[in-house]
Design a protein around this motif. Sequence first.
Motif, PDB file in Angstrom:
ATOM      1  N   VAL A 181       0.999  -1.163   0.166  1.00  0.00           N
ATOM      2  CA  VAL A 181       0.059   0.044  -0.028  1.00  0.00           C
ATOM      3  C   VAL A 181       0.848   1.357  -0.115  1.00  0.00           C
ATOM      4  CG1 VAL A 181      -1.631   1.095   1.204  1.00  0.00           C
ATOM      5  CG2 VAL A 181      -1.972  -1.101   1.322  1.00  0.00           C
ATOM      6  N   ALA A 182       1.628   1.427   0.879  1.00  0.00           N
ATOM      7  CA  ALA A 182       2.808   2.724   1.252  1.00  0.00           C
ATOM      8  C   ALA A 182       3.831   2.475   1.906  1.00  0.00           C
ATOM      9  CB  ALA A 182       1.662   3.639   1.931  1.00  0.00           C
ATOM     10  N   THR A 190      -0.008   2.484  -6.954  1.00  0.00           N
ATOM     11  CA  THR A 190      -0.660   3.443  -7.890  1.00  0.00           C
ATOM     12  C   THR A 190      -2.024   3.391  -7.633  1.00  0.00           C
ATOM     13  OG1 THR A 190       0.857   2.441  -9.640  1.00  0.00           O
ATOM     14  CG2 THR A 190      -1.152   3.735 -10.110  1.00  0.00           C
ATOM     15  N   SER A 191      -2.727   2.312  -7.005  1.00  0.00           N
ATOM     16  CA  SER A 191      -4.014   2.339  -6.853  1.00  0.00           C
ATOM     17  C   SER A 191      -4.613   3.205  -5.533  1.00  0.00           C
ATOM     18  CB  SER A 191      -4.374   0.907  -6.380  1.00  0.00           C
ATOM     19  OG  SER A 191      -3.840   0.323  -4.828  1.00  0.00           O
ATOM     20  N   VAL A 192      -3.590   3.698  -4.816  1.00  0.00           N
ATOM     21  CA  VAL A 192      -3.853   4.516  -3.706  1.00  0.00           C
ATOM     22  C   VAL A 192      -3.344   5.906  -3.592  1.00  0.00           C
ATOM     23  CG1 VAL A 192      -4.184   2.506  -2.026  1.00  0.00           C
ATOM     24  CG2 VAL A 192      -1.988   3.903  -1.885  1.00  0.00           C
ATOM     25  N   LYS A 193      -2.445   6.000  -4.722  1.00  0.00           N
ATOM     26  CA  LYS A 193      -1.839   7.153  -4.739  1.00  0.00           C
ATOM     27  C   LYS A 193      -2.656   8.387  -4.782  1.00  0.00           C
ATOM     28  CE  LYS A 193       2.650   9.205  -6.757  1.00  0.00           C
ATOM     29  NZ  LYS A 193       3.762   8.813  -7.814  1.00  0.00           N
ATOM     30  N   ASN A 206      -8.166   8.556   2.515  1.00  0.00           N
ATOM     31  CA  ASN A 206      -9.473   9.390   2.143  1.00  0.00           C
ATOM     32  C   ASN A 206      -9.908   8.934   0.738  1.00  0.00           C
ATOM     33  OD1 ASN A 206      -8.653  11.267   4.045  1.00  0.00           O
ATOM     34  ND2 ASN A 206      -7.386  12.370   2.954  1.00  0.00           N
ATOM     35  N   SER A 207     -11.164   9.279   0.534  1.00  0.00           N
ATOM     36  CA  SER A 207     -11.936   8.714  -0.811  1.00  0.00           C
ATOM     37  C   SER A 207     -11.775   7.426  -0.774  1.00  0.00           C
ATOM     38  CB  SER A 207     -11.217   9.548  -1.926  1.00  0.00           C
ATOM     39  OG  SER A 207     -11.474  10.889  -1.842  1.00  0.00           O
ATOM     40  N   LEU A 208     -12.310   6.689   0.243  1.00  0.00           N
ATOM     41  CA  LEU A 208     -12.094   5.172   0.241  1.00  0.00           C
ATOM     42  C   LEU A 208     -13.079   4.613  -0.528  1.00  0.00           C
ATOM     43  CD1 LEU A 208     -11.431   4.932   4.082  1.00  0.00           C
ATOM     44  CD2 LEU A 208      -9.995   3.866   2.286  1.00  0.00           C
ATOM     45  N   LYS A 209     -12.828   3.591  -1.152  1.00  0.00           N
ATOM     46  CA  LYS A 209     -13.606   2.723  -2.175  1.00  0.00           C
ATOM     47  C   LYS A 209     -13.842   1.218  -1.672  1.00  0.00           C
ATOM     48  CE  LYS A 209     -11.006   4.816  -5.850  1.00  0.00           C
ATOM     49  NZ  LYS A 209     -10.196   5.193  -7.054  1.00  0.00           N
TER      50      LYS A 209
END
Length: 124
Positions: free
Chosen positions: A47-48, A61-64, A83-86
Amino acid sequence: VQLQASGGGLVQTGGSLRLSCTASGRTFSSYNMGWFRHSPGKEREFVAAINWSGSSTYYATSVKGRFTISRDDAKNTMYLQMNSLKPVDTAVYYCAAGPGLYGPYSRAYDYNYWGQGTLVTVSS
């Protein structure tokens, strides 16, 4: 190093959560830190990550642009602001710590200490 992840929970699409990872034991500030996640039917995913000095970060890339990793060495704690969770972000999130001068690292084998995981569920 012992790691304790917390902050997971249930949130609606578009919402936010902040995960924390608190370390005990050896010197936290000397470790590169990272977050990984695992959801059913999928492999563990990077993730990070943040390097030992906090001067460099790296994101999947999916969370950047949506997630921010940070650390507070005075508190022996690392954070993941999400933020902006999916719904696709639904997973158990694990924090990890590892040595090395050239972080941040995105590969699980660069980390030798792992927390127990905290569940994040994003409802649609």
